[in-house]
Design an enzyme around this catalytic site. Structure first.
Site, PDB file in Angstrom:
ATOM      1  N   HIS A 248       0.843  -1.195   0.000  1.00  0.00           N
ATOM      2  CA  HIS A 248       0.000   0.000   0.000  1.00  0.00           C
ATOM      3  C   HIS A 248       0.878   1.245   0.000  1.00  0.00           C
ATOM      4  O   HIS A 248       2.074   1.194   0.291  1.00  0.00           O
ATOM      5  CB  HIS A 248      -0.951   0.020   1.201  1.00  0.00           C
ATOM      6  CG  HIS A 248      -0.246   0.060   2.533  1.00  0.00           C
ATOM      7  ND1 HIS A 248       0.365   1.195   3.026  1.00  0.00           N
ATOM      8  CD2 HIS A 248      -0.044  -0.909   3.473  1.00  0.00           C
ATOM      9  CE1 HIS A 248       0.898   0.935   4.205  1.00  0.00           C
ATOM     10  NE2 HIS A 248       0.678  -0.340   4.496  1.00  0.00           N
ATOM     11  N   ASP A 375      -4.194 -19.710  11.346  1.00  0.00           N
ATOM     12  CA  ASP A 375      -3.117 -20.349  12.106  1.00  0.00           C
ATOM     13  C   ASP A 375      -3.246 -20.011  13.597  1.00  0.00           C
ATOM     14  O   ASP A 375      -3.199 -18.833  13.973  1.00  0.00           O
ATOM     15  CB  ASP A 375      -1.766 -19.859  11.580  1.00  0.00           C
ATOM     16  CG  ASP A 375      -0.619 -20.755  12.008  1.00  0.00           C
ATOM     17  OD1 ASP A 375      -0.413 -20.892  13.229  1.00  0.00           O
ATOM     18  OD2 ASP A 375       0.053 -21.297  11.125  1.00  0.00           O
ATOM     19  N   SER A 390       1.653  -5.535   6.688  1.00  0.00           N
ATOM     20  CA  SER A 390       1.386  -5.220   5.281  1.00  0.00           C
ATOM     21  C   SER A 390       2.618  -5.508   4.432  1.00  0.00           C
ATOM     22  O   SER A 390       3.726  -5.111   4.773  1.00  0.00           O
ATOM     23  CB  SER A 390       1.003  -3.747   5.139  1.00  0.00           C
ATOM     24  OG  SER A 390      -0.173  -3.464   5.848  1.00  0.00           O
TER      25      SER A 390
END
Length: 437
Positions: A248, A375, A390
């Site tokens: 991003h 998980d 990210s």
């Protein structure tokens, strides 16, 4: 039976046969064949044409795409056969699908694109970004006599503007701008600021005034020239020697505006602690830069899809040291997957996720898929997706398919991912069809 009645019955019979034919499974499958198809060079894919006895496929460029049979039998015992398409050199070919070997029913344009492989990252990285100008992030009132004013605000300089030059000279740092302002103030003259506002370039004149408290001349602005933070490396492409990270855009913390790249560096970082995410409160990785003199790469681009630039070699602490094939956007599917990321120190670990929804994007967009952390180890440690994660690469069936981008604030176990193909395009590694050689 009258002639009119016979015609009506014949018409009804023809209409009934037409509807039945359309719903006949092989015909329905032929109709659902895509009009366009992409294949990575050196790989194969299956083209479902229904019962092979009803359809044949020919290719216009056998050296680009060749056709071979590949019969399959489903568990329901309903026979379904597909054709295997083998890719050759890069380029384009047209496939002609014919019914009963005579009636053309579909034309498929096939593009063979260069086979691309990347080394997935997952390493924690420190990002130091210098803007391509001076960012205006706020107003600072300067006391002048009995009034407190901001000369720059009065001159219509706005928060979010980028000051690119002063009196025609490029300005690269806050210190440089302050020096120009102070010198002009002592000479009691105005300065001409070149300002970038969105896509518009403006010229604005501002006269500095003396600040008794600071004993210097000011124009009444808070300005910034850089940003820094911790993120995650997505990929390193060894042939092009480029990297992609974050997934991003980097924006200014005060204005929310994207930061134009003047120069930037990527260095090693280490995760020191984790703030666990909860519904309504995003979690966060906390980290520090280490070995800052050892620059891993230079940043050349900051876009909606992440940061990109040049990198001479794969950074340390990689979990995967070899290049893996990528998945094209249309090859990503719902199901099991995994991510590579750091939650402690510099150790890259692999964690299970589920791709729960895939957006079929023909053109680059940032929200390509919805992912869910499954998980137990990662859920226990972070609560799901957190800030700083990210850019974590997403793997599926041995391929690099994308990167983590955003978390759902009200459900930190879920978030968005972006296709790796879109990130590669931003890095200058094109996945479009190459001209036939």
């Amino acid at each position: 039976m009258t002639k009119h009645t016979r015609r009506k019955l014949l018409g009804l019979f023809v209409a009934t046969m037409f509807v039945a034919l359309c719903w006949f499974t092989p015909i329905h499958q032929l109709a659902s064949i895509p009009q366009e198809l992409r294949i990575l060079q050196g790989t194969s894919t299956a083209l479902d044409v229904g019962l092979r006895s009803f359809a044949t496929v020919t290719t216009s460029e056998p050296d680009v795409v060749s056709v071979a049979g590949s019969p399959e039998v489903e568990s329901t015992s309903r026979h379904k056969q597909s054709l295997k398409l083998d890719s050759g050199k890069t380029g384009s070919a047209n496939l002609q699908v014919k019914l009963f070997g005579m009636i053309p029913v579909k034309s498929v344009h096939v593009s063979v694109v260069p086979d691309l492989k990347v080394i997935p990252g997952g390493q924690s990285i420190g990002v130091k970004l210098k803007s391509s100008g001076i960012m205006v992030v706020g107003y600072n009132l300067v006391k002048s006599g009995s009034e407190s004013v901001s000369p720059a605000e009065q001159a219509q300089i706005k928060v979010g503007d980028i000051i690119t030059a002063i009196d025609g000279h490029k300005v690269k740092s806050v210190e440089e701008a302050a020096d120009w302002i102070n010198k002009a103030g002592k000479m009691e003259r105005s300065l001409e600021f070149t300002v970038k506002r969105a896509k518009e370039m403006l010229k604005v004149k501002v006269k500095p005034i003396y600040d008794k408290d600071g004993e210097t001349y000011r124009i009444g602005l808070y300005i910034r020239d850089s940003a820094a933070g911790v993120g995650t490396l997505t990929f390193y492409q060894p042939d092009y020697k480029v990297f992609g990270a974050l997934g991003h855009v980097i924006t200014d913390v005060d204005t929310g505006q994207p930061i134009g790249v003047g120069e930037g560096q990527v260095v090693h970082s280490r995760v020191t602690s984790i703030d666990k995410g909860e519904s309504g409160t995003p979690g966060e990785k906390r980290g520090i830069f280490i070995d800052e003199d050892r620059v891993l790469g230079s940043i050349t681009r900051n876009s909606d899809f992440g940061i990109f630039g040049k990198m001479e070699s794969l950074p340390d602490n990689a979990k995967v040291n070899k290049a893996l094939p990528i998945a094209l956007a249309e090859q990503v599917h719902e199901g099991k997957a995994s991510i590579l990321t750091v939650v402690d120190g510099q150790k890259v670990e692999e964690f299970d996720i589920q791709i729960v929804n895939v957006m079929r994007q023909k053109y680059p967009a940032t929200k390509s898929m919805v992912i869910k952390v499954t998980d137990p180890r990662l859920l226990s440690k972070t609560g799901g997706i957190i800030q700083g994660m990210s850019g974590s690469p997403i793997l599926q069936e041995g391929k690099v398919v994308g990167a983590v981008t955003h978390v759902f604030v009200n459900d930190p176990t879920q978030g968005y991912g972006v296709f790796i193909e879109w990130m590669l395009n931003e890095a200058g590694v094109k996945t479009k069809t190459a001209a036939a050689s």
